[in-house]
Design a protein around this motif. Structure first.
Motif, PDB file in Angstrom:
ATOM      1  N   SER A  11      24.161  37.296   9.978  1.00  0.00           N
ATOM      2  CA  SER A  11      24.216  36.449  11.166  1.00  0.00           C
ATOM      3  C   SER A  11      25.236  35.334  10.994  1.00  0.00           C
ATOM      4  CB  SER A  11      22.826  35.872  11.447  1.00  0.00           C
ATOM      5  OG  SER A  11      22.868  34.982  12.514  1.00  0.00           O
ATOM      6  N   PRO A  34      22.501  34.042  19.842  1.00  0.00           N
ATOM      7  CA  PRO A  34      22.144  34.094  18.418  1.00  0.00           C
ATOM      8  C   PRO A  34      21.885  35.538  18.005  1.00  0.00           C
ATOM      9  CG  PRO A  34      20.893  32.394  19.534  1.00  0.00           C
ATOM     10  CD  PRO A  34      21.599  33.190  20.596  1.00  0.00           C
ATOM     11  N   VAL A  63      22.500  26.683  13.114  1.00  0.00           N
ATOM     12  CA  VAL A  63      21.955  27.669  12.182  1.00  0.00           C
ATOM     13  C   VAL A  63      20.586  27.275  11.642  1.00  0.00           C
ATOM     14  CG1 VAL A  63      24.188  28.609  11.514  1.00  0.00           C
ATOM     15  CG2 VAL A  63      23.223  26.726  10.207  1.00  0.00           C
ATOM     16  N   GLU A  66      17.955  29.311  13.237  1.00  0.00           N
ATOM     17  CA  GLU A  66      18.136  30.770  13.195  1.00  0.00           C
ATOM     18  C   GLU A  66      16.829  31.533  12.930  1.00  0.00           C
ATOM     19  OE1 GLU A  66      20.633  33.952  13.818  1.00  0.00           O
ATOM     20  OE2 GLU A  66      21.384  31.914  13.691  1.00  0.00           O
TER      21      GLU A  66
END
Length: 100
Positions: A11, A34, A63, A66
């Motif tokens: 990611s 995302p 992040v 996330e």
């Protein structure tokens, strides 16, 4: 847990590439999808779920949240604000961007 770490690393890698591509095209502020493992991407107009705009903190990356995006995506169509370091907008200009 190793699978989660690998997914998180992938990611971050895809986010880095996206940010580089956006900078090359002159975009320094944008919303991204995302990387939600197993999640569906769509546009808010085509999605039955309410839109959730995640506004990043001081780092401009988003992040830190996330790990939460997968759960949030079950109820919401998630978009994350990206603010590149090269962007020099004022706070008011960022607010106007979000509201547009």
């Amino acid at each position: 847990k190793e699978e989660d770490q690998n997914a998180y690393t992938k990611s971050l890698d895809s986010l880095r590439i996206l940010r580089e591509d956006k900078l090359k095209s002159g975009e320094t502020v944008f919303f991204d999808f995302p990387a939600i493992i197993g999640g569906e991407e769509g546009t808010p107009e085509k999605c039955a779920k309410p839109l959730l705009l995640f506004l990043t903190g001081m780092d401009g990356l988003g992040v830190s949240a996330e790990p939460q995006f997968r759960d949030l995506s079950r109820l919401f169509e998630v978009r994350r604000l990206q603010v590149l370091a090269q962007d020099r907008r004022t706070f008011d200009e960022l607010v106007a961007f979000v509201l547009a």
